[in-house]
Design a protein around this motif. Structure first.
Motif, short mmCIF file in Angstrom:
data_model
loop_
_atom_site.label_atom_id
_atom_site.label_comp_id
_atom_site.label_asym_id
_atom_site.label_seq_id
_atom_site.Cartn_x
_atom_site.Cartn_y
_atom_site.Cartn_z
N UNK A 16 -35.91 32.36 38.52
CA UNK A 16 -36.61 32.85 37.33
C UNK A 16 -35.90 32.46 36.04
N UNK A 17 -34.58 32.52 36.05
CA UNK A 17 -33.79 32.19 34.86
C UNK A 17 -32.91 30.98 35.17
N UNK A 18 -33.10 29.88 34.46
CA UNK A 18 -32.44 28.63 34.81
C UNK A 18 -30.93 28.67 34.62
N UNK A 19 -30.48 29.00 33.41
CA UNK A 19 -29.04 28.95 33.15
C UNK A 19 -28.45 30.36 33.13
N UNK A 20 -27.64 30.65 34.14
CA UNK A 20 -26.99 31.96 34.26
C UNK A 20 -25.54 31.83 33.84
N UNK A 21 -25.16 32.57 32.80
CA UNK A 21 -23.81 32.49 32.26
C UNK A 21 -22.87 33.55 32.83
N UNK A 22 -23.39 34.74 33.15
CA UNK A 22 -22.51 35.84 33.55
C UNK A 22 -23.22 36.79 34.51
N UNK A 23 -22.42 37.48 35.33
CA UNK A 23 -22.93 38.42 36.32
C UNK A 23 -22.06 39.67 36.35
N UNK A 24 -22.69 40.82 36.55
CA UNK A 24 -21.95 42.07 36.72
C UNK A 24 -22.78 43.01 37.59
N UNK A 25 -22.11 43.92 38.28
CA UNK A 25 -22.79 44.84 39.20
C UNK A 25 -22.52 46.27 38.76
N UNK A 26 -23.59 47.09 38.64
CA UNK A 26 -23.39 48.48 38.24
C UNK A 26 -23.45 49.41 39.46
N UNK A 27 -23.29 50.71 39.22
CA UNK A 27 -23.24 51.68 40.32
C UNK A 27 -24.63 52.10 40.80
N UNK A 28 -25.67 51.49 40.25
CA UNK A 28 -27.04 51.75 40.69
C UNK A 28 -27.60 50.59 41.51
N UNK A 29 -26.69 49.76 42.01
CA UNK A 29 -27.06 48.60 42.83
C UNK A 29 -27.98 47.63 42.08
N UNK A 30 -27.63 47.40 40.82
CA UNK A 30 -28.36 46.43 40.00
C UNK A 30 -27.41 45.34 39.56
N UNK A 31 -27.87 44.12 39.67
CA UNK A 31 -27.10 42.97 39.23
C UNK A 31 -27.53 42.62 37.80
N UNK A 32 -26.56 42.64 36.88
CA UNK A 32 -26.82 42.28 35.49
C UNK A 32 -26.62 40.78 35.35
N UNK A 33 -27.62 40.10 34.84
CA UNK A 33 -27.61 38.64 34.75
C UNK A 33 -27.70 38.23 33.29
N UNK A 34 -26.64 37.63 32.79
CA UNK A 34 -26.63 37.13 31.41
C UNK A 34 -27.03 35.67 31.39
#
Length: 199
Positions: free
Chosen positions: A63-81
């Protein structure tokens, strides 16, 4: 590539062409290990990759071509920058991208380019952008934008935030471009500048 210090060995893994058609597979920009030996990979041109280290299976999310950063929260969600579409959230249990209405203020406040994401021990997300630093309280939903203002001594020393790092003491270190490092004071909710003493 996986380096095993105990066995003094290196193993290489590469997605099958059937997983990513016509993509440049070698342009990996960021890695994040999640739960149960799941590896998430942000690529420069091919979006988000998931690698199961047990089954050795790749799954591609484009869905998103260029992914610069990733982080995981305590709600089992992946944050995609991303580089052009701001922030995206990926629901791990549902294996799908999502945009909660409760976070709409954060999505709207962010510029298209997200350099880095840090989720600290207080469940606060820090998003490094070329327009300053965004602070988001995951529990309360409160959004704060911290920018550079030459007339304000406790603003960022520079507009573009490259990345952030939380120390073991709970300090948030902020790396800036073209130069400078700031520290966020949690008690006063303000920025402190680091100065270099040449003596």
């Amino acid at each position: 590539m996986v380096i095993d210090p105990d066995k003094n060995s290196i193993q290489y893994y590469k997605p099958s062409p059937f997983v990513i058609t016509g993509a440049q597979l070698n342009l990996f920009q960021t890695l994040l290990f999640g739960e149960q030996d799941h590896l998430w990979i942000g690529t420069q041109r091919s979006g988000l990759l998931h690698f199961d280290t047990v089954t050795k299976h790749f799954t591609h999310y484009a869905k998103h071509k260029e992914v610069r950063s990733l982080a995981l929260d305590n709600q089992k969600r992946l944050w995609v920058g991303t580089a052009k579409r701001g922030l995206a959230l990926f629901d791990l249990p549902g294996s799908r991208f999502m945009q909660p209405s409760s976070m709409q203020s954060l999505f709207e406040a962010l510029p298209p380019l997200i350099h880095d994401i840090t989720i600290d021990a207080h469940h606060t997300a820090w998003l490094s952008t070329d327009k300053g630093l965004a602070k988001y309280d995951i529990h309360s939903g409160r959004t704060q934008l911290i920018s550079s203002d030459s007339s304000h001594s406790h603003s960022l020393a520079a507009e573009q935030v490259v990345n952030t790092f939380e120390s073991q003491q709970g300090q948030l270190w902020v790396s800036l471009y073209p130069s400078g490092v700031d520290v966020f004071d949690r008690q006063r909710n303000q920025i402190k500048h680091l100065t270099h003493n040449t003596r």
